[in-house]
Design an enzyme around this catalytic site. Sequence first.
Site, PDB file in Angstrom:
ATOM      1  N   TYR A 155       2.050  -2.281 -10.391  1.00  0.00           N
ATOM      2  CA  TYR A 155       2.080  -0.956  -9.397  1.00  0.00           C
ATOM      3  C   TYR A 155       3.578  -0.524  -9.331  1.00  0.00           C
ATOM      4  O   TYR A 155       3.960   0.678  -9.461  1.00  0.00           O
ATOM      5  CB  TYR A 155       1.416  -1.140  -8.051  1.00  0.00           C
ATOM      6  N   ARG A 199     -12.221  -7.128   1.271  1.00  0.00           N
ATOM      7  CA  ARG A 199     -12.421  -5.550   1.747  1.00  0.00           C
ATOM      8  C   ARG A 199     -13.500  -5.754   2.752  1.00  0.00           C
ATOM      9  O   ARG A 199     -14.107  -4.427   2.976  1.00  0.00           O
ATOM     10  CB  ARG A 199     -12.594  -4.738   0.728  1.00  0.00           C
ATOM     11  N   ARG A 235     -13.715   1.357   4.203  1.00  0.00           N
ATOM     12  CA  ARG A 235     -14.369   2.703   4.274  1.00  0.00           C
ATOM     13  C   ARG A 235     -15.915   2.619   4.438  1.00  0.00           C
ATOM     14  O   ARG A 235     -16.812   3.623   4.700  1.00  0.00           O
ATOM     15  CB  ARG A 235     -13.980   3.532   3.110  1.00  0.00           C
ATOM     16  N   ARG A 286      -9.362   5.192  11.093  1.00  0.00           N
ATOM     17  CA  ARG A 286      -8.494   5.670   9.972  1.00  0.00           C
ATOM     18  C   ARG A 286      -8.079   7.047  10.339  1.00  0.00           C
ATOM     19  O   ARG A 286      -7.003   7.538  10.142  1.00  0.00           O
ATOM     20  CB  ARG A 286      -9.410   5.624   8.778  1.00  0.00           C
ATOM     21  N   ASP A 292      -2.038  -4.319   3.216  1.00  0.00           N
ATOM     22  CA  ASP A 292      -2.253  -3.988   1.820  1.00  0.00           C
ATOM     23  C   ASP A 292      -1.108  -4.721   1.055  1.00  0.00           C
ATOM     24  O   ASP A 292      -0.124  -5.034   1.350  1.00  0.00           O
ATOM     25  CB  ASP A 292      -2.130  -2.382   1.562  1.00  0.00           C
TER      26      ASP A 292
HETATM   27  O1  CP3 Z   1     -10.469  -6.132   4.295  1.00  0.00           O
HETATM   28  C1  CP3 Z   1      -9.580  -6.465   3.575  1.00  0.00           C
HETATM   29  O2  CP3 Z   1      -9.741  -7.090   2.661  1.00  0.00           O
HETATM   30  C2  CP3 Z   1      -8.367  -6.775   3.971  1.00  0.00           C
HETATM   31  C3  CP3 Z   1      -7.446  -5.493   3.583  1.00  0.00           C
HETATM   32  C4  CP3 Z   1      -7.187  -5.071   2.246  1.00  0.00           C
HETATM   33  C5  CP3 Z   1      -6.810  -3.842   1.807  1.00  0.00           C
HETATM   34  N1  CP3 Z   1      -6.311  -3.941   0.653  1.00  0.00           N
HETATM   35  C6  CP3 Z   1      -7.130  -2.610   2.536  1.00  0.00           C
HETATM   36  C7  CP3 Z   1      -7.306  -1.350   1.867  1.00  0.00           C
HETATM   37  C8  CP3 Z   1      -6.744  -6.122   1.106  1.00  0.00           C
HETATM   38  C9  CP3 Z   1      -6.615  -7.571   1.074  1.00  0.00           C
HETATM   39  C10 CP3 Z   1      -6.305  -5.349   0.005  1.00  0.00           C
HETATM   40  C11 CP3 Z   1      -5.800  -5.924  -1.178  1.00  0.00           C
HETATM   41  C12 CP3 Z   1      -5.231  -4.935  -2.335  1.00  0.00           C
HETATM   42  N2  CP3 Z   1      -4.676  -3.775  -2.289  1.00  0.00           N
HETATM   43  C13 CP3 Z   1      -5.469  -5.258  -3.587  1.00  0.00           C
HETATM   44  C14 CP3 Z   1      -6.076  -6.322  -4.227  1.00  0.00           C
HETATM   45  C15 CP3 Z   1      -7.525  -6.604  -4.320  1.00  0.00           C
HETATM   46  C16 CP3 Z   1      -8.091  -5.745  -5.220  1.00  0.00           C
HETATM   47  O3  CP3 Z   1      -8.822  -4.888  -4.663  1.00  0.00           O
HETATM   48  O4  CP3 Z   1      -7.872  -5.793  -6.212  1.00  0.00           O
HETATM   49  C17 CP3 Z   1      -4.897  -4.246  -4.366  1.00  0.00           C
HETATM   50  C18 CP3 Z   1      -4.811  -4.095  -5.938  1.00  0.00           C
HETATM   51  C19 CP3 Z   1      -4.447  -3.020  -3.397  1.00  0.00           C
HETATM   52  C20 CP3 Z   1      -3.739  -1.882  -3.829  1.00  0.00           C
HETATM   53  C21 CP3 Z   1      -4.714  -0.653  -3.215  1.00  0.00           C
HETATM   54  N3  CP3 Z   1      -4.937  -0.379  -1.978  1.00  0.00           N
HETATM   55  C22 CP3 Z   1      -5.290   0.453  -3.999  1.00  0.00           C
HETATM   56  C23 CP3 Z   1      -5.215   0.508  -5.570  1.00  0.00           C
HETATM   57  C24 CP3 Z   1      -5.806   1.125  -3.015  1.00  0.00           C
HETATM   58  C25 CP3 Z   1      -6.471   2.409  -3.573  1.00  0.00           C
HETATM   59  C26 CP3 Z   1      -7.893   2.067  -3.944  1.00  0.00           C
HETATM   60  C27 CP3 Z   1      -8.837   2.290  -2.889  1.00  0.00           C
HETATM   61  O5  CP3 Z   1      -9.701   1.188  -2.861  1.00  0.00           O
HETATM   62  O6  CP3 Z   1      -9.035   3.091  -2.017  1.00  0.00           O
HETATM   63  C28 CP3 Z   1      -5.556   0.499  -1.850  1.00  0.00           C
HETATM   64  C29 CP3 Z   1      -6.000   1.406  -0.529  1.00  0.00           C
HETATM   65  C30 CP3 Z   1      -6.610   0.319   0.442  1.00  0.00           C
HETATM   66  N4  CP3 Z   1      -6.324  -0.861   0.726  1.00  0.00           N
HETATM   67  C31 CP3 Z   1      -7.834   0.786   1.256  1.00  0.00           C
HETATM   68  C32 CP3 Z   1      -8.236  -0.067   2.225  1.00  0.00           C
HETATM   69  C33 CP3 Z   1      -9.310  -0.521   3.265  1.00  0.00           C
HETATM   70  C34 CP3 Z   1      -8.622   2.147   1.117  1.00  0.00           C
HETATM   71  C35 CP3 Z   1      -7.607   3.105   1.856  1.00  0.00           C
HETATM   72  C36 CP3 Z   1      -8.149   4.236   2.761  1.00  0.00           C
HETATM   73  O7  CP3 Z   1      -8.546   3.906   3.846  1.00  0.00           O
HETATM   74  O8  CP3 Z   1      -7.981   5.427   2.374  1.00  0.00           O
END
Ligand code: CP3
Length: 348
Positions: free
Chosen positions: A153, A27, A31, A40, A77
């Site tokens: 999910y 990540r 944000r 975003r 994602d």
């Molecule tokens: O920079 C990076 O790592 C690359 C991008 C990336 C994102 N998600 C962007 C993201 C990667 C590799 C992921 C993986 C991901 N997504 C996982 C596995 C890793 C982990 O954290 O356990 C999972 C379970 C998800 C599913 C997911 N995506 C959830 C549950 C959520 C909501 C929770 C949250 O953190 O907001 C997301 C959203 C998400 N994915 C965001 C980002 C930057 C935030 C969304 C936003 O900008 O509003």
Amino acid sequence: MAQVSDKRLLRALRGEVLDRPPIWLMRQAGRYLPEYRETRAKAKGFLDLCYSPNLAAEVTHQPLRRFAFDAAILFADILLVPDALGQGVAFKEGEGPVLGAITDEAGLTALSLANVEAHLAPVFETVAKLSATLPNDVALIGFAGSPWTVATYMVGGRGSPDQRAARVWAYRDPDGFAKLIDLVTEATVLYLQQQIDAGAEVIQLFDSWAAQLPDHEFDCWVIAPTAKIVAGLNESHPDVPIIGFPRGAGAAGVRYAAETGVTAIGLDTGTPIAWARENLQNRLPVQGNLDPLTLVAGGTALEGEARRILTGFGNGPHIFNLGHGIVPETPPENVARLVDIVTSWKNS
Ligand code: CP3
């Protein structure tokens, strides 16, 4: 013949013990960066950001402009795969992902592999853009969720603390649940092959919900599908290393490392360093495992923990990373401090 890359991440993945480990952070785009929040806001929503190659490439680049990371991770994602299978995924503000839950075999009729590659074409375009524009010493990581984590999910319809819905289906009807896992596995192989064809040099598989599974379930739903993905990628792209991240696997990580064929294993925050050195790093490169909350706290906690990990894993192949993703309240200056500590480190 493909040239052997001297990028630091690729050297560590070949098992080399380096003067200091490569560093990237899960990540690392997100944000906690004001420039991410700005980009975003230009997209209609989070999925729109993932499917807009220019914007997705821009946010992938953002952390690299600030910090001397050794790798970039594609901005996308893990839930794009169910979206591409036809399930329909929405990200609601403040709520996280919401999917129309599929809880039995009959629900699988809504899903199809037919459109997966066309649906995900914008992601491959993002990868190609990144491959053409990243600095020469920065490795490009592609990724997907592992089938078990993605299925939690798809079945639960949202995130849950104990992945109850998927675990219940898997116990009640293992044959039906296996069909879901097989479908996600197949889609994931296609997805990752195309990421590699577009320029991804390393693949990471996120199994964020691999904790809490008994032995037999861990074998069926974590190890077996991961082994299938690794075999599929090894067949088409034998030179591309694969990092597996079975978060929360604990001692089952030893079986995961031995039986899936992954090149390297990601360690979560709770994995004891001495244990991981003796049971994992003696066989394969390890990645991790700084607590992301030390990056929120900063100061001596951050420095002390970073040095403990650098010292603890310094005698074997190691990739510096967190034990889970960066959280939104992380001050960017603490990330700068961490990158400084790691990049000026010298193994003795
Ligand atoms: O920079 C990076 O790592 C690359 C991008 C990336 C994102 N998600 C962007 C993201 C990667 C590799 C992921 C993986 C991901 N997504 C996982 C596995 C890793 C982990 O954290 O356990 C999972 C379970 C998800 C599913 C997911 N995506 C959830 C549950 C959520 C909501 C929770 C949250 O953190 O907001 C997301 C959203 C998400 N994915 C965001 C980002 C930057 C935030 C969304 C936003 O900008 O509003």
